[in-house]
Scaffold this motif. Structure first.
Motif, PDB file in Angstrom:
ATOM      1  N   PRO A  26       0.795  -1.219   0.000  1.00 49.66           N
ATOM      2  CA  PRO A  26       0.000   0.000   0.000  1.00 49.66           C
ATOM      3  C   PRO A  26       0.837   1.283   0.000  1.00 49.66           C
ATOM      4  O   PRO A  26       0.346   2.347  -0.324  1.00 49.66           O
ATOM      5  CB  PRO A  26      -0.796  -0.118   1.295  1.00 49.66           C
ATOM      6  CG  PRO A  26       0.121  -0.861   2.223  1.00 49.66           C
ATOM      7  CD  PRO A  26       0.902  -1.813   1.351  1.00 49.66           C
ATOM      8  N   GLU A  27       2.131   1.177   0.387  1.00 51.74           N
ATOM      9  CA  GLU A  27       2.929   2.396   0.507  1.00 51.74           C
ATOM     10  C   GLU A  27       4.098   2.447  -0.455  1.00 51.74           C
ATOM     11  O   GLU A  27       4.645   3.514  -0.712  1.00 51.74           O
ATOM     12  CB  GLU A  27       3.454   2.527   1.951  1.00 51.74           C
ATOM     13  CG  GLU A  27       2.347   2.665   2.997  1.00 51.74           C
ATOM     14  CD  GLU A  27       2.897   2.734   4.412  1.00 51.74           C
ATOM     15  OE1 GLU A  27       4.119   2.557   4.559  1.00 51.74           O
ATOM     16  OE2 GLU A  27       2.116   2.967   5.349  1.00 51.74           O
ATOM     17  N   LEU A  28       4.517   1.302  -0.977  1.00 48.77           N
ATOM     18  CA  LEU A  28       5.644   1.224  -1.905  1.00 48.77           C
ATOM     19  C   LEU A  28       5.163   0.687  -3.241  1.00 48.77           C
ATOM     20  O   LEU A  28       4.183  -0.061  -3.305  1.00 48.77           O
ATOM     21  CB  LEU A  28       6.749   0.332  -1.341  1.00 48.77           C
ATOM     22  CG  LEU A  28       7.393   0.797  -0.023  1.00 48.77           C
ATOM     23  CD1 LEU A  28       8.359  -0.277   0.484  1.00 48.77           C
ATOM     24  CD2 LEU A  28       8.098   2.125  -0.202  1.00 48.77           C
ATOM     25  N   SER A  41      -2.801   4.787  -4.538  1.00 44.24           N
ATOM     26  CA  SER A  41      -2.513   4.130  -3.258  1.00 44.24           C
ATOM     27  C   SER A  41      -3.609   3.120  -2.959  1.00 44.24           C
ATOM     28  O   SER A  41      -4.798   3.414  -3.101  1.00 44.24           O
ATOM     29  CB  SER A  41      -2.440   5.162  -2.127  1.00 44.24           C
ATOM     30  OG  SER A  41      -2.295   4.521  -0.868  1.00 44.24           O
ATOM     31  N   ALA A  42      -3.196   1.933  -2.538  1.00 43.70           N
ATOM     32  CA  ALA A  42      -4.181   0.893  -2.222  1.00 43.70           C
ATOM     33  C   ALA A  42      -4.964   1.215  -0.952  1.00 43.70           C
ATOM     34  O   ALA A  42      -6.154   0.908  -0.847  1.00 43.70           O
ATOM     35  CB  ALA A  42      -3.484  -0.459  -2.068  1.00 43.70           C
ATOM     36  N   ARG A  43      -4.305   1.846   0.028  1.00 42.56           N
ATOM     37  CA  ARG A  43      -4.968   2.110   1.308  1.00 42.56           C
ATOM     38  C   ARG A  43      -4.315   3.298   2.001  1.00 42.56           C
ATOM     39  O   ARG A  43      -3.877   3.221   3.150  1.00 42.56           O
ATOM     40  CB  ARG A  43      -4.907   0.863   2.201  1.00 42.56           C
ATOM     41  CG  ARG A  43      -5.855   0.878   3.386  1.00 42.56           C
ATOM     42  CD  ARG A  43      -5.798  -0.414   4.196  1.00 42.56           C
ATOM     43  NE  ARG A  43      -4.540  -0.606   4.876  1.00 42.56           N
ATOM     44  CZ  ARG A  43      -3.679  -1.575   4.600  1.00 42.56           C
ATOM     45  NH1 ARG A  43      -3.927  -2.436   3.614  1.00 42.56           N
ATOM     46  NH2 ARG A  43      -2.550  -1.698   5.270  1.00 42.56           N
ATOM     47  N   GLY A  44      -4.267   4.420   1.318  1.00 39.81           N
ATOM     48  CA  GLY A  44      -3.628   5.590   1.910  1.00 39.81           C
ATOM     49  C   GLY A  44      -4.443   6.249   2.991  1.00 39.81           C
ATOM     50  O   GLY A  44      -3.920   7.046   3.785  1.00 39.81           O
ATOM     51  N   GLU A  47      -7.214  12.127  -2.055  1.00 44.37           N
ATOM     52  CA  GLU A  47      -6.479  11.566  -3.188  1.00 44.37           C
ATOM     53  C   GLU A  47      -5.743  10.276  -2.820  1.00 44.37           C
ATOM     54  O   GLU A  47      -5.323   9.526  -3.705  1.00 44.37           O
ATOM     55  CB  GLU A  47      -5.460  12.587  -3.711  1.00 44.37           C
ATOM     56  CG  GLU A  47      -6.069  13.898  -4.196  1.00 44.37           C
ATOM     57  CD  GLU A  47      -6.808  13.762  -5.517  1.00 44.37           C
ATOM     58  OE1 GLU A  47      -7.095  12.612  -5.928  1.00 44.37           O
ATOM     59  OE2 GLU A  47      -7.122  14.786  -6.136  1.00 44.37           O
ATOM     60  N   THR A  48      -5.585  10.007  -1.540  1.00 43.06           N
ATOM     61  CA  THR A  48      -4.845   8.811  -1.120  1.00 43.06           C
ATOM     62  C   THR A  48      -5.753   7.611  -0.875  1.00 43.06           C
ATOM     63  O   THR A  48      -5.256   6.516  -0.625  1.00 43.06           O
ATOM     64  CB  THR A  48      -4.051   9.089   0.169  1.00 43.06           C
ATOM     65  OG1 THR A  48      -4.966   9.320   1.252  1.00 43.06           O
ATOM     66  CG2 THR A  48      -3.142  10.298  -0.004  1.00 43.06           C
ATOM     67  N   TYR A  49      -7.061   7.808  -0.955  1.00 41.85           N
ATOM     68  CA  TYR A  49      -7.977   6.719  -0.611  1.00 41.85           C
ATOM     69  C   TYR A  49      -7.889   5.598  -1.644  1.00 41.85           C
ATOM     70  O   TYR A  49      -7.785   5.840  -2.852  1.00 41.85           O
ATOM     71  CB  TYR A  49      -9.412   7.240  -0.533  1.00 41.85           C
ATOM     72  CG  TYR A  49      -9.770   7.833   0.812  1.00 41.85           C
ATOM     73  CD1 TYR A  49     -10.823   7.332   1.565  1.00 41.85           C
ATOM     74  CD2 TYR A  49      -9.042   8.895   1.349  1.00 41.85           C
ATOM     75  CE1 TYR A  49     -11.147   7.871   2.803  1.00 41.85           C
ATOM     76  CE2 TYR A  49      -9.350   9.445   2.576  1.00 41.85           C
ATOM     77  CZ  TYR A  49     -10.410   8.923   3.302  1.00 41.85           C
ATOM     78  OH  TYR A  49     -10.718   9.459   4.532  1.00 41.85           O
TER      79      TYR A  49
END
Length: 558
Positions: free
Chosen positions: A264-266, A397-400, A409-411
């Protein structure tokens, strides 16, 4: 093939240790339309490869030396014609001599190679005869990063128990008898332009490896894990296209928009050229809501064409030294990168394709003034420019939302908790707006006839609503679920207003023909006129098959 020998050796040792004796007809039991392997893992694997590659069994019987029962004529051709070579007999008194360990190993290797060969030939015929073969100038993949729930979107189950169906209802669509989740009203009105597939299935349950599967059509060696990208990875779809059918009019054959996908973050694996090398990487464009998606495409005012030419001449002057290092792959890749960069600078067509400011304000508003919406708009412009392979990471992002709940925008779609509030208030309204705008825009401009649009994620969500304590959020959500999930396909000859495949009453398992990401891969390549069963070569000249799947013929009428 090392795994074949390992499995065969293990099976033989187990057989010898128990001093077992096999009975006539041990090899296969055929039951209706499916074949159940009951032999050693080596043989099961060999025939599993046939089935995975799309080979279908015929209900015929071949009996040879008391060792084959219920095996189709085709499978007899694979094994039976090798009996003189492999001496395949059952070790039972009255049925021939016992086989040695060496014989079992030879059997495993020959069966596996034969299975792959026959399946490859069968798939080759299926690929080039697919109804949609060569219908598309562009393939546009909209990727729902994180695992979009089928129950809240394409396959609602309004009659299921509440803990299964969730909080949302279902709404009628433009196709009689077809319902969508209640928060997709615009897309529901466009179902008469798409085919919904409700029986996609695999068994990889983590984002990294499942993203790799979705974007390459192949399982990652580290299945159900989150491996980093590696230079030994299989290439993403756009890299394959560049390898076998590079664009003759554009410097890049593939563009990734709103990327890379974070899982989710990389950045997850499966988004680059892999073992083909850096020069096969798609062009990656990130946030396109700024002034210009690729600001470097416009040379500075003081950098004239003459100065650009002088710089290129200087670069060429260094080639004498670099030729001495031609064996260095990194230098070769850098040279190709420079070539593509200069081609971008020299191509007004490319510059126009990336110029979102050329769009009227009302069009940009229709798509939505957010990353997802403007990414879909740029994808439409790239389809107009006939870029062969366009991938839109609808959400990067998969789970921002876990760490940045105030930044919409991160959802992402990975909603272990709070699924209903996140879907209702954030994800579904934007998704409905931007993807419906993309479909309408392509259709109204006549581009949908030449563009294959595919919208999918890496898997779906579980058919049970529950809290997960180890994830952020206080309200229930859904776990990862890959046994069945949905996607939609449109354009390039795909049937309009159709549904392909079905799930059970809980949206938990398929009750019809299953399709996998490998079949989606084959469908996309076939649409571009590329035989999905053909081979390419890696930088060392070793051949590898482009895909392991079959084009989804059911997408096309007739």
């Amino acid at each position: 093939m090392s795994w074949v020998f390992f499995r065969a050796r293990k099976a033989v040792r187990k057989w010898e240790s128990r001093e077992s004796r096999l009975k006539p007809g041990w090899f296969l039991e055929e039951r209706e339309d499916e074949t159940k392997a009951v032999a050693s893992s080596a043989h099961s694997k060999a025939f599993g490869l046939l089935q995975m590659s799309g080979f279908t069994w015929e209900n015929e019987t071949a009996v040879r030396s008391g060792c084959l029962e219920g095996v189709s004529a085709a499978s007899y051709n694979i094994l039976g014609r090798f009996t003189a070579v492999i001496r395949f007999f059952t070790p039972q008194p009255g049925y021939g001599p016992a086989s040695s360990r060496r014989e079992w190993l030879r059997l495993g290797s020959l069966a596996s190679v034969s299975a792959l060969t026959v399946a490859s030939r069968a798939n080759a015929r299926l690929g080039v005869t697919s109804p949609g073969f060569g219908r598309a100038k562009s393939v546009l993949l909209v990727y729902a990063n994180g695992g979009q729930s089928q129950l809240e979107t394409w396959d609602p189950k309004p009659d299921a128990p509440r803990e299964v169906r969730g909080e949302f209802g279902a709404i009628a669509s433009a196709v009689p008898g077809v319902f969508l989740g209640e928060h997709l009203p615009r897309l529901a009105r466009l179902t008469n332009r798409v085919t919904i597939v409700r029986s996609l299935s695999h068994d990889d349950l983590d984002h990294g490896s499942a993203t790799y599967l979705a974007l390459t059509g192949r399982y990652h060696p580290q299945k159900s894990g989150n491996p980093p990208p590696r230079p030994t990875d299989y290439p993403t779809y756009g890299a394959l296209v560049r390898r076998v059918r590079p664009s003759t009019t554009l410097p890049y054959s593939a563009v990734h928009v709103n990327g890379p996908a974070l899982v989710p973050e990389l950045p997850g694996p499966g988004q680059d050229g892999g073992f083909l090398g850096l020069n096969y990487d798609p062009l990656v464009v990130g946030d396109v809501t700024g002034a210009a998606p690729l600001p470097d495409l416009t040379p500075p005012p003081d950098l004239s064409a003459a100065r650009i030419g002088a710089r290129r001449s200087l670069l060429r002057a260094l080639d004498g030294y670099r030729r001495e290092l031609e064996g260095d792959r990194r230098l070769r890749e850098a040279d190709e990168t420079y070539t593509q960069a200069y081609a971008l600078l020299d191509s007004p067509r490319c510059q126009r394709a990336f110029d979102l400011d050329a769009e009227p304000a009302h069009v940009r508003d229709r798509y939505g003034r957010h990353r997802s919406g403007q990414a879909c708009l740029l994808a439409r412009r790239l389809a107009e420019a006939e870029v062969p392979l366009i991938t839109v990471f609808w959400n990067h992002s998969a789970r921002g939302q876990d760490k940045h709940p105030d930044d919409l925008e991160t959802y992402g779609w990975d909603t272990h908790n709070d699924i209903f509030s996140v879907y209702r208030d954030h994800l579904l309204p934007r998704f409905d707006q931007s993807v419906s705008a993309l479909l309408e825009d392509l259709d109204e401009r006549g581009l949908l006839d030449q563009t294959l649009v595919v919208c999918m994620g890496e898997f779906g969500r579980a058919p049970r609503v529950a809290n997960e304590a180890k994830f952020a959020g206080a309200l229930p959500g859904r776990k990862h679920w890959a046994n069945v999930y949905s996607l939609f396909v449109a354009g390039a000859g795909v049937s309009r207003g159709a549904v392909l495949g079905a799930s059970d009453r809980l949206a938990a398992y398929p009750v019809s023909e299953r399709f996998g990401p490998w079949d989606v891969a084959a469908t996309m390549l076939a649409a571009l006129g590329i035989d999905p069963a053909s081979e390419a070569t890696d930088p060392l000249g070793r051949p590898f098959p482009l895909t392991l799947g079959r084009p989804m013929a059911g997408l096309y009428a007739g």
